[in-house]
Design an enzyme around this catalytic site. Structure first.
Site, PDB file in Angstrom:
ATOM      1  N   ALA A  63     111.069 -98.136   3.304  1.00 14.53           N
ATOM      2  CA  ALA A  63     109.933 -97.147   3.669  1.00 14.53           C
ATOM      3  C   ALA A  63     108.829 -96.834   2.101  1.00 14.53           C
ATOM      4  CB  ALA A  63     111.012 -96.125   3.652  1.00 14.53           C
ATOM      5  N   GLY A 108     114.005 -99.906   4.452  1.00 15.29           N
ATOM      6  CA  GLY A 108     113.591 -99.930   5.700  1.00 15.29           C
ATOM      7  C   GLY A 108     113.223-101.390   5.855  1.00 15.29           C
ATOM      8  N   GLU A 111     116.588-103.024   7.153  1.00 13.54           N
ATOM      9  CA  GLU A 111     116.555-102.437   8.026  1.00 13.54           C
ATOM     10  C   GLU A 111     115.537-103.513   9.694  1.00 13.54           C
ATOM     11  OE1 GLU A 111     116.310 -98.272   6.936  1.00 13.54           O
ATOM     12  OE2 GLU A 111     118.417 -98.337   7.697  1.00 13.54           O
ATOM     13  N   GLU A 131     118.652 -97.336  -1.060  1.00 14.74           N
ATOM     14  CA  GLU A 131     118.580 -96.041  -1.025  1.00 14.74           C
ATOM     15  C   GLU A 131     118.750 -95.237  -1.946  1.00 14.74           C
ATOM     16  OE1 GLU A 131     118.491 -98.390   1.410  1.00 14.74           O
ATOM     17  OE2 GLU A 131     116.884 -97.934   3.678  1.00 14.74           O
TER      18      GLU A 131
END
Ligand code: HXC
Length: 257
Positions: A63, A108, A111, A131
């Site tokens: 992200a 992300g 993911e 993260e």
């Protein structure tokens, strides 16, 4: 420059993420463009398989940290839900989705790859959930899909350390289905997509639904889903085509769908 490229080759759609300047970091606008492209694929009945890949050295490096930094907790909840819902949409898409992992698949990005049905990695791909080194947790399925795919112990190791692993290690723990030469990545994805596309698509889609729903429930309920899928397929013209071709020893099978 288009940051999200959607190309169709016969019954296969190829979605290419193309924002190399930020290594395809996911910001709100980029996620919304990906979401729209996926809707377009979903609405096209002629598309049997979707391939998602990236350009240059990144699949998705996570992200967008710049966009996330100023967010309040309430804004983060809303923002995170966009990423989480996008991944759920990919996971539940009518058709199989293959991630063609060309490079960094971090946070992300890992993911999103885990929401795909099949992951094929270039030897150059790198994976991780870094993260906690940024003071946050994964927000789009990392703590949920990673243990389901690689097991709780290995998932916790990756999630707690935030370490980045290479394609070979990702294969060894079952995070990716196979590792291929970098230059062969798209061809390998297309080859698998064609293999899937040659089968009866109502059956393929019923299998996806049955596996997805079954792994989230007890075996009795899962077996009931499977039986339902089995009977749905038995009512199709494609069942007749597939079985008659076998009985007639014919190699020619022209499935309707
Ligand atoms: C914003 C990013 C970015 C990211 C890279 N860039 N990743 N920008 N968010 N996630 C930018 C860099 O700032 C840089 O911009 C440019 O892309 C190129 O990156 P470099 O770092 O110069 O490349 P390199 O040295 O090759 O290192 C590659 C890398 C590193 C190892 C992938 O960029 C990196 O560690 N990125 C962050 C990875 C990460 O922590 N991801 C998790 C994010 S949190 P400039 O302007 O300097 O050229 C997350 C939460 C998910 O994903 C929540 C979902 C809802």
């Amino acid at each position: 420059m288009d940051k999200v490229l959607l190309e169709k080759q016969g019954n296969i759609a190829i979605l290419t993420l193309n924002n190399p300047k930020t290594l395809n970091a996911l910001n709100g606008e980029f996620m919304s463009q990906i979401d729209k492209a996926i809707d377009e694929v979903n609405e096209d009945p002629n598309i049997y398989v979707l391939i998602i890949t990236g350009t240059k050295k990144a699949f998705i490096a996570g992200a967008d940290i710049k966009e996330m930094l100023p967010l309040t907790a309430a804004q983060t909840l809303e923002w995170g839900k966009i990423g989480s819902d996008l991944n759920t949409k990919i996971e539940n898409l009518r058709i199989p989705v293959i991630a063609g992992l060309n490079g960094f698949a971090l946070g992300g990005g890992c993911e999103l790859a885990m929401a795909c049905d099949i992951r094929i990695a270039s030897e150059k791909a790198k994976f991780g959930q870094p993260e906690c080194g940024l003071g946050i947790t994964p927000g789009a399925g990392g703590t949920q899909r990673l243990p389901r795919i690689v097991g709780v112990g290995k998932a916790k190791e990756l999630l707690y350390t935030g370490k980045i692993i290479n394609a070979k290690e990702a294969f060894e723990i079952g995070l990716v289905n196979k590792v291929v030469d970098h230059e062969d990545l798209l061809d390998e994805c297309l080859k698998m997509a064609e293999e899937i596309g040659a089968n009866a698509q109502i059956a393929v889609q019923q299998i996806k639904r049955s596996v997805n729903m079954g792994v989230e429930t007890d075996i009795e309920t899962g077996l009931a889903y499977e039986l339902q899928a089995f009977s749905v397929c038995n009512a199709t013209e494609d069942k007749k085509i597939g079985m008659e071709a076998f009985l007639n020893k014919s190699k020619e099978k022209k499935f309707i769908y």
